[in-house]
Scaffold this motif. Structure first.
Motif, PDB file in Angstrom:
ATOM      1  N   PRO A   1       0.822  -1.213   0.000  1.00 39.11           N
ATOM      2  CA  PRO A   1       0.000   0.000   0.000  1.00 39.11           C
ATOM      3  C   PRO A   1       0.856   1.264   0.000  1.00 39.11           C
ATOM      4  O   PRO A   1       2.004   1.241   0.438  1.00 39.11           O
ATOM      5  N   ILE A   2       0.264   2.337  -0.472  1.00 38.75           N
ATOM      6  CA  ILE A   2       0.971   3.622  -0.519  1.00 38.75           C
ATOM      7  C   ILE A   2       0.578   4.423   0.715  1.00 38.75           C
ATOM      8  O   ILE A   2      -0.614   4.642   0.961  1.00 38.75           O
ATOM      9  N   VAL A   3       1.550   4.802   1.519  1.00 44.11           N
ATOM     10  CA  VAL A   3       1.270   5.467   2.792  1.00 44.11           C
ATOM     11  C   VAL A   3       1.921   6.848   2.807  1.00 44.11           C
ATOM     12  O   VAL A   3       3.080   6.996   2.434  1.00 44.11           O
ATOM     13  N   PHE A   4       1.121   7.836   3.224  1.00 42.93           N
ATOM     14  CA  PHE A   4       1.637   9.204   3.314  1.00 42.93           C
ATOM     15  C   PHE A   4       1.945   9.552   4.765  1.00 42.93           C
ATOM     16  O   PHE A   4       1.355   9.001   5.691  1.00 42.93           O
ATOM     17  N   GLN A   5       2.883  10.487   4.964  1.00 48.68           N
ATOM     18  CA  GLN A   5       3.177  10.999   6.297  1.00 48.68           C
ATOM     19  C   GLN A   5       2.220  12.150   6.600  1.00 48.68           C
ATOM     20  O   GLN A   5       1.643  12.741   5.695  1.00 48.68           O
ATOM     21  N   GLN A   6       2.118  12.461   7.894  1.00 45.59           N
ATOM     22  CA  GLN A   6       1.208  13.522   8.316  1.00 45.59           C
ATOM     23  C   GLN A   6       1.565  14.875   7.694  1.00 45.59           C
ATOM     24  O   GLN A   6       0.713  15.717   7.475  1.00 45.59           O
ATOM     25  N   THR A   7       2.838  15.094   7.440  1.00 38.59           N
ATOM     26  CA  THR A   7       3.263  16.430   7.001  1.00 38.59           C
ATOM     27  C   THR A   7       3.412  16.535   5.494  1.00 38.59           C
ATOM     28  O   THR A   7       3.898  17.534   4.988  1.00 38.59           O
ATOM     29  N   ASP A   8       2.993  15.487   4.764  1.00 42.31           N
ATOM     30  CA  ASP A   8       3.137  15.512   3.308  1.00 42.31           C
ATOM     31  C   ASP A   8       2.158  16.487   2.683  1.00 42.31           C
ATOM     32  O   ASP A   8       1.035  16.638   3.141  1.00 42.31           O
ATOM     33  N   HIS A   9       2.605  17.121   1.615  1.00 39.04           N
ATOM     34  CA  HIS A   9       1.699  17.987   0.862  1.00 39.04           C
ATOM     35  C   HIS A   9       2.150  18.006  -0.582  1.00 39.04           C
ATOM     36  O   HIS A   9       3.194  17.428  -0.923  1.00 39.04           O
ATOM     37  N   ASP A  10       1.407  18.643  -1.442  1.00 40.91           N
ATOM     38  CA  ASP A  10       1.713  18.713  -2.871  1.00 40.91           C
ATOM     39  C   ASP A  10       1.947  17.327  -3.471  1.00 40.91           C
ATOM     40  O   ASP A  10       3.022  17.029  -3.989  1.00 40.91           O
ATOM     41  N   ILE A  11       0.942  16.477  -3.389  1.00 42.41           N
ATOM     42  CA  ILE A  11       1.066  15.124  -3.927  1.00 42.41           C
ATOM     43  C   ILE A  11       1.064  15.189  -5.448  1.00 42.41           C
ATOM     44  O   ILE A  11       0.204  15.851  -6.033  1.00 42.41           O
ATOM     45  N   SER A  12       2.031  14.540  -6.059  1.00 41.59           N
ATOM     46  CA  SER A  12       1.977  14.487  -7.515  1.00 41.59           C
ATOM     47  C   SER A  12       2.189  13.051  -7.974  1.00 41.59           C
ATOM     48  O   SER A  12       2.953  12.295  -7.377  1.00 41.59           O
ATOM     49  N   ILE A  13       1.423  12.672  -9.000  1.00 40.30           N
ATOM     50  CA  ILE A  13       1.467  11.302  -9.507  1.00 40.30           C
ATOM     51  C   ILE A  13       1.859  11.378 -10.975  1.00 40.30           C
ATOM     52  O   ILE A  13       1.220  12.072 -11.764  1.00 40.30           O
ATOM     53  N   SER A  14       2.940  10.690 -11.312  1.00 39.22           N
ATOM     54  CA  SER A  14       3.445  10.768 -12.688  1.00 39.22           C
ATOM     55  C   SER A  14       2.634   9.857 -13.597  1.00 39.22           C
ATOM     56  O   SER A  14       1.818   9.062 -13.135  1.00 39.22           O
ATOM     57  N   ARG A  15       2.894   9.942 -14.890  1.00 40.22           N
ATOM     58  CA  ARG A  15       2.183   9.113 -15.855  1.00 40.22           C
ATOM     59  C   ARG A  15       2.446   7.628 -15.613  1.00 40.22           C
ATOM     60  O   ARG A  15       1.599   6.783 -15.830  1.00 40.22           O
ATOM     61  N   GLU A  16       3.645   7.314 -15.113  1.00 47.01           N
ATOM     62  CA  GLU A  16       3.983   5.919 -14.835  1.00 47.01           C
ATOM     63  C   GLU A  16       3.386   5.460 -13.504  1.00 47.01           C
ATOM     64  O   GLU A  16       3.460   4.295 -13.163  1.00 47.01           O
ATOM     65  N   GLY A  17       2.829   6.395 -12.720  1.00 49.11           N
ATOM     66  CA  GLY A  17       2.212   6.018 -11.452  1.00 49.11           C
ATOM     67  C   GLY A  17       3.080   6.290 -10.242  1.00 49.11           C
ATOM     68  O   GLY A  17       2.714   5.923  -9.127  1.00 49.11           O
ATOM     69  N   THR A  18       4.237   6.912 -10.418  1.00 51.91           N
ATOM     70  CA  THR A  18       5.097   7.205  -9.276  1.00 51.91           C
ATOM     71  C   THR A  18       4.482   8.336  -8.451  1.00 51.91           C
ATOM     72  O   THR A  18       4.153   9.389  -8.996  1.00 51.91           O
ATOM     73  N   VAL A  19       4.319   8.089  -7.144  1.00 50.68           N
ATOM     74  CA  VAL A  19       3.708   9.078  -6.263  1.00 50.68           C
ATOM     75  C   VAL A  19       4.812   9.825  -5.529  1.00 50.68           C
ATOM     76  O   VAL A  19       5.585   9.224  -4.789  1.00 50.68           O
ATOM     77  N   THR A  20       4.900  11.130  -5.747  1.00 48.72           N
ATOM     78  CA  THR A  20       5.899  11.915  -5.029  1.00 48.72           C
ATOM     79  C   THR A  20       5.190  13.010  -4.242  1.00 48.72           C
ATOM     80  O   THR A  20       4.114  13.468  -4.622  1.00 48.72           O
ATOM     81  N   VAL A  21       5.807  13.421  -3.114  1.00 53.00           N
ATOM     82  CA  VAL A  21       5.221  14.457  -2.267  1.00 53.00           C
ATOM     83  C   VAL A  21       6.325  15.411  -1.844  1.00 53.00           C
ATOM     84  O   VAL A  21       7.511  15.105  -1.982  1.00 53.00           O
ATOM     85  N   LYS A  22       5.908  16.540  -1.314  1.00 51.50           N
ATOM     86  CA  LYS A  22       6.859  17.413  -0.622  1.00 51.50           C
ATOM     87  C   LYS A  22       6.626  17.154   0.862  1.00 51.50           C
ATOM     88  O   LYS A  22       5.499  17.170   1.342  1.00 51.50           O
ATOM     89  N   GLU A  23       7.723  16.915   1.573  1.00 51.79           N
ATOM     90  CA  GLU A  23       7.618  16.539   2.968  1.00 51.79           C
ATOM     91  C   GLU A  23       7.930  17.755   3.836  1.00 51.79           C
ATOM     92  O   GLU A  23       8.998  18.351   3.691  1.00 51.79           O
TER      93      GLU A  23
END
Lengths: 255, 262
Positions: free
Chosen positions: A133-155
């Motif tokens: 599963p994909i889990v985010f931290q409490q302080t994550d923001h600006d979630i971005s998901i690439s075309r390939e499905g990679t989930v990146t955030v600003k922490e």
């Protein structure tokens, strides 16, 4: 004599089933990621009466049966929502979802985050990544998901982006064999294993795939069904009249 | 005739859709309002002929089965927590959040509520309160004889008391953030409260931990886009109509059947 009635009846039963399929399609006109169903009919040839009492062979009777419903897996229209957790799948692929009944697949990309920070569907089922599963931290923001499905955030206050996993996007060699399992999910029957999706398939963030039900064709099919139903009824009526006349005239013993 | 009930679920769903859209449109000019959206899913399927069933002893299997769906259900009305546009008001106690975060407000029943509506006022004791008179947390009291209230981007509130030349700092407004903002429960009055779905609040000062900054003299407008709402409304209304046509069709077929007997 009864055969015409029974053949007409076989058609009417099938038409009722078809209307049910159409009703379900129309009810899901606005369901995200919904795939329309179609009906397939087949002819059932019943061997006729034994021909040895007749001159010339007896003709066989043809009934109608509904053989299957099929899923129209074509791409639905993609609507821009601007919501970072809405993802639409472009191409022939599915998101993998973990349900209590096992792994399921969906095209409905209206995702959410639950209190544990996991990426979930509207039903609360975990959306699977390539490694769990994909889990985010409490302080994550600006979630971005690439075309390939990679989930990146600003922490928190970091400038650099942190990776939170990669969505598992799967394809099937014979996607038409998938079984609908309600709540916008598909289940894979035995012998149909998910494979990594083709490279042409990708994720579009901030958009959602709407239902691929074509309102016009469903309405046309519906009119066709009701008209055919009336026509078959007319035929049954004529058959019934014929029998009544026959009985009346045959019973009319000349004195 | 199941089609009747299937179409009825469709009509009920579209009715709810229109209700959600009408609430969005009604709140088009509500400060800090966040639009909602109705999400639908298909109902259970009846597998009349299950796919993959063996059809002969030679191991032939059905390549496709007969699945009859039972209609549609509403699964959620999530709130889209995107940023609304800021509009300048010039009022020194109007504060907008640019970015993530919610103001914390103390309810009369001593629960904490969260809001994006920064149209604050002063009450008789000089405390900063919302339009309903609920006290902003942490409590900041503006002394009498003070003027020129300044709230900076980090939330520090300072005033000039009497004829002082240097401003006096009164405190700092903090913001709460939630991992699942869509999980907050709206309680009216532009307020939200936390739920098990939203998770506990993460309180920090503005500009820290990914929170937004404060913009004094501005208010955040609703994030409702009129065009999208109207096109959604049209789609919902047409879908409603089509479902009612299915009911008419099913009714006609039943009528035809009942007319068979004379």
């Amino acid at each position: 004599m009864e055969n015409a009635l029974l053949i007409g009846l076989s058609r009417q039963v099938v038409l009722q089933r078809e209307l049910e399929v159409i009703a379900n399609n129309i009810a899901n006109l606005n369901t995200n990621g919904f795939k329309a169903d179609g009906s397939v009919f087949q002819e059932y040839l019943m061997p006729g009466a034994r021909s040895d009492r007749f001159i010339g062979a007896d003709r066989r009777m043809s009934f109608v049966l509904d053989r299957a419903t099929w899923h129209n897996l074509s791409q639905g229209p993609i609507q821009n929502t601007g919501n970072p957790l809405d993802v639409a799948i472009d191409g022939n692929a599915f998101l993998a979802v973990q349900t209590p009944q096992g792994e399921r697949y969906t095209r409905n990309g209206a995702l959410q985050i639950n209190a544990q920070g996991q990426l979930v569907t509207s039903e609360g089922y975990q959306v699977l990544g390539e490694s769990g599963p994909i889990v985010f931290q409490q302080t994550d923001h600006d979630i971005s998901i690439s075309r390939e499905g990679t989930v990146t955030v600003k922490e928190a206050n970091n400038v650099a982006e942190a990776q939170r996993g990669k969505l598992r996007i799967v394809g099937f060699p014979q996607p038409e064999r998938l079984v609908k399992d309600a709540t916008s999910l598909f289940a894979a029957p035995a012998g149909l294993a998910p494979q990594p999706a083709a490279a042409s398939a990708g994720i579009i963030q901030g958009a959602i795939e709407k239902s691929n039900v074509s309102a016009v064709s469903e309405m046309t099919r519906m009119i066709e069904v009701t008209r055919t139903y009336t026509a078959v009824s007319g035929m049954l009526q004529a058959q019934s009249d014929l029998r009544r006349t026959a009985i009346q005239q045959l019973a009319d013993v000349p004195t | 005739m199941r089609a009747l009930y299937t179409a009825a679920t469709g009509m009920a769903a579209q009715e709810l859709n229109v209700q959600v859209i009408s609430n969005n449109i009604a709140n088009m000019r509500t400060t800090g309002y966040k639009r909602q959206r109705a999400d639908f899913q298909d109902l259970l399927y009846e597998h009349v002929r299950r796919v993959g069933t063996q059809t002969s002893d030679q191991g032939n299997i059905l390549p496709a089965g007969i699945d009859l769906g039972g209609g549609v259900k509403t699964v959620a009305t999530p709130r889209m927590m995107s940023q609304g546009t800021l509009s300048p008001t010039g009022n020194e106690l109007d504060v907008a959040i640019r970015g993530d975060g919610f103001f914390r407000v103390l309810l009369p029943d001593s629960r904490t509520a969260y809001t994006r509506d920064g149209s604050f006022q002063m009450d008789a004791q000089g405390r900063i309160v919302t339009a309903q008179g609920y006290v902003l947390q942490p409590g900041i009291t503006i002394p009498q004889n003070s003027h020129n209230i300044t709230i900076n981007a980090q939330g520090q509130v300072s005033v000039i008391v009497n004829n002082d030349t240097t401003p006096t700092q009164l405190g700092q407004i903090d913001l709460a953030n939630f991992i699942d903002k869509a999980g907050l429960q709206a309680i009216g009055d532009n307020l939200f409260i936390e739920t098990p779905a939203s998770g506990p609040p993460q309180v920090a000062f503005p500009q820290a931990d990914g929170l937004g900054d404060l913009q004094q003299g501005n208010l955040e407008q609703a994030n409702v886009e009129a065009v999208t709402q109207i096109s959604d409304l049209i789609a919902a209304q047409r879908a409603y109509e089509m479902n009612s046509k299915v009911i008419t069709a099913a009714d006609q077929m039943l009528q035809t059947t009942s007319n068979l007997t004379r």
